[in-house]
Every structure is written in C-alpha cells, then in structure tokens.
Write a protein that holds these residues in place. Structure first.
Motif, PDB file in Angstrom:
ATOM      1  N   LYS A 205       0.823  -1.206   0.000  1.00  0.00           N
ATOM      2  CA  LYS A 205       0.000   0.000   0.000  1.00  0.00           C
ATOM      3  C   LYS A 205       0.858   1.256   0.000  1.00  0.00           C
ATOM      4  CE  LYS A 205      -3.714   2.306   2.569  1.00  0.00           C
ATOM      5  NZ  LYS A 205      -4.599   2.239   3.769  1.00  0.00           N
ATOM      6  N   ARG A 209       1.482   4.099  -3.002  1.00  0.00           N
ATOM      7  CA  ARG A 209       1.312   5.543  -2.761  1.00  0.00           C
ATOM      8  C   ARG A 209       2.549   6.302  -3.234  1.00  0.00           C
ATOM      9  NH1 ARG A 209      -0.730   6.985   3.146  1.00  0.00           N
ATOM     10  NH2 ARG A 209      -0.710   9.065   2.165  1.00  0.00           N
ATOM     11  N   SER A 212       2.337   6.502  -6.958  1.00  0.00           N
ATOM     12  CA  SER A 212       1.296   7.425  -7.421  1.00  0.00           C
ATOM     13  C   SER A 212       1.752   8.878  -7.273  1.00  0.00           C
ATOM     14  CB  SER A 212      -0.005   7.193  -6.638  1.00  0.00           C
ATOM     15  OG  SER A 212       0.158   7.487  -5.260  1.00  0.00           O
TER      16      SER A 212
END
Length: 315
Positions: A205, A209, A212
């Motif tokens: 996760k 991030r 991104s």
C-alpha cells in the motif's frame, strides 16, 4: 572531464543559436512570455515548481513516517536542502546528504536508504513512461528513419531493454524485503544491514502511494515543458510534445552527468529530439528555463535554509 564536456556542449549550442534565422523575433517572443493572452501558461509553470517539490516533500514525509515522523514544512525544507547539495554532485547524488540535515543524528544513514527508495519510485515511473513514448514512436516511425542517429532496429532493441529494466526495477521495488535478504548474503553485509532493514517496514500500500505521488510529479514536469514549448512556439500539439518529453526524460535518466555539464546535455538532447523545429532558441530556452525554475531557484532557497541551520548551531 565534466568542465571539458560542458565547454564543448555549450560551444556547440552557441553555434546553433548563432545560425538561428530571425533571432530578433525569437528574443521578442521570450520577453513576451509573462504577458499577453497566454501568460497564464508561464505563471502556471512557476506555480508548478511549488507543486512539484510539494509532492516530493509529501513523498519524503511518507518515507520518514517509519523512521522519524516529520511535518510537511520540515519535509519541504529537507527537500530544498537536498536540491542545493545535488547541484554539485554527479547525477545529483548529493541530494541524499542534504535531506538528512533535518533528521536526528542516529537516523541519518537509515534516512539515506529511505531517500534512495523514493528515488527508485521516481525512476520506475520515468522508465515506464519512457517505454510508452518509445512504443508510440516505433509505431509511427518509417523504417528508413532514425532516432538521434539510431536505426529502427536498435530502437526496438533499446525498447526491449527498457521494458526488461522496468520490470526488474518494479520487481525489486515491491520485493524490498527479499532484496534485503539477498544483500545480507554479501561479504561484510552485517556492517550496513541495520541501515537498510528499515525498508522491510514498507507494505504494498505504501509503495503504491509512493509510485502514485511520483506519477503526479512526473505529469507536473511534463506539463511544465509542454507549456513552455507552446509559449515559445516550438510545439503546439500537446500529445506530440508529451511523447517526445517522455523520451527526453528517459534518456536524461540513463545518461550519467555532472552538474556543470547537465545543462549542456539537456539542451543537446532536447535539440536533437525536437530537430524537426528550426526554433533552436525556443527549444533551448524552454529546456534551460525549466532547469532554472525547478532546480536553481529551489537550490537558492535551500542554501539559505542551510545557512540558517549553520548560524543556529553556532549560537
């Protein structure tokens, strides 16, 4: 070699500028950038400088959460100090040393490891977007044409190597724990294993991030170039500009360079990729302008922050 390379590149670019037809109109166009109907693009480029480094600060804040939680302002200051250090080192490697100025003494080596992980995320995005740009280029290139003097055959080989490299980097990025265990098998690994073990705390996760944020930062870079090229009437088609810029970023990422020669290399690569345009001054102005606002100005602010840290310590 750095100063010699810089001198040769800048002399070459100077000769190309001298050969530019109708120089006066090009200079007038440069002076008119902050004004007129399209001035919003110029000011948006300036605004994007803070968006760019704000995203990088957010990424640094996210990375430091597992080691030493810091606020966004502190992260922003760290990033600017890193930019200051990076201008004087090969491939901007000094950036790691600048960022740790705001990190506690015992965590600094671990923080360098975290910074490398953040840089790896940005590199993966650069490689991935470069592969897309190169793929599109191959579909539109004539078999008899070439890219920077390289034939279609070798461009295809380069694309295959780029895809393979992206896959390998992506695999290691999402398997940091596995990579750490692999490094621990190396001779004398026990000396530095405690500094890289911090990477094992990242789950998928957090890594997504980081990717991104790196992607949005990449888009900001691309938009800055596109707007500058449009202001200088080099390339009005956004998609064509986007494709070429992705290739330029990928080429610049794999070319080792010293800060003193970096501007010359950027200008040469940009001039070659946009060779269909005779607006040499516009191409070089866009390239140097983006470098100036994204690196030199933040580095200047970072130097003031470093000076403040030094004065504070002396007191």
């Amino acid at each position: 070699m750095g100063p010699l390379l810089a001198a040769w590149l800048f002399y070459s670019l100077y000769q190309q500028i001298r050969a530019q037809p109708d120089i006066e109109s090009s200079v007038a166009l440069i002076k008119a950038m902050p004004f007129g109907d399209s001035a919003w693009k110029f000011w948006l480029v300036i605004l994007f400088v803070f968006v760019n480094w704000g995203l990088e600060a957010r990424k640094w804040q996210l990375l430091m959460r597992v080691l030493q939680p810091i606020g966004f302002i502190t992260a922003f200051k760290s990033v600017l100090c890193g930019v200051t250090f990076s201008l004087n080192t090969p491939n901007r490697m000094g950036e790691y040393g600048g960022r740790i100025l705001f990190v506690n003494e015992g965590n600094r080596l671990k923080a360098i490891t975290l910074s490398i992980a953040g840089g790896m995320a940005q590199l993966i995005i650069t490689m991935l977007m470069g592969c897309f740009g190169l793929t599109y280029l191959l579909f539109t290139m004539e078999p008899s044409h070439s890219l920077m003097g390289i034939s279609v055959f070798w461009v295809r080989i380069f694309l295959c190597g780029s895809i393979a490299g992206t896959v390998v980097f992506g695999f290691f990025f999402f398997k940091l724990g596995w990579l750490i265990r692999l490094l621990e098998k190396l001779p004398y690994a026990d000396r530095f294993s405690k500094y890289i073990n911090v990477l094992e705390t990242f789950d998928a996760k957090i890594l997504l991030r980081l990717l991104s944020i790196s992607f949005f930062r990449y888009i900001v870079f691309v938009l800055q170039y596109i707007f500058m090229l449009q202001l200088l009437q080099v390339e009005q088609n956004m998609w064509t500009g986007f494709r070429i810029i992705t290739l330029m970023f990928w080429i610049l990422a794999i070319i080792p360079s010293f800060a003193i020669a970096d501007l010359g290399i950027r200008g040469t690569v940009a001039k070659t990729l946009f060779s269909y345009s005779i607006n040499t001054i516009g191409i070089l102005t866009a390239t140097f302008g983006i470098w100036f606002v994204n690196l030199f100005i933040p580095a200047l602010i970072g130097s003031l922050l470093i000076l403040g840290i030094k004065i504070k310590k002396e007191k």
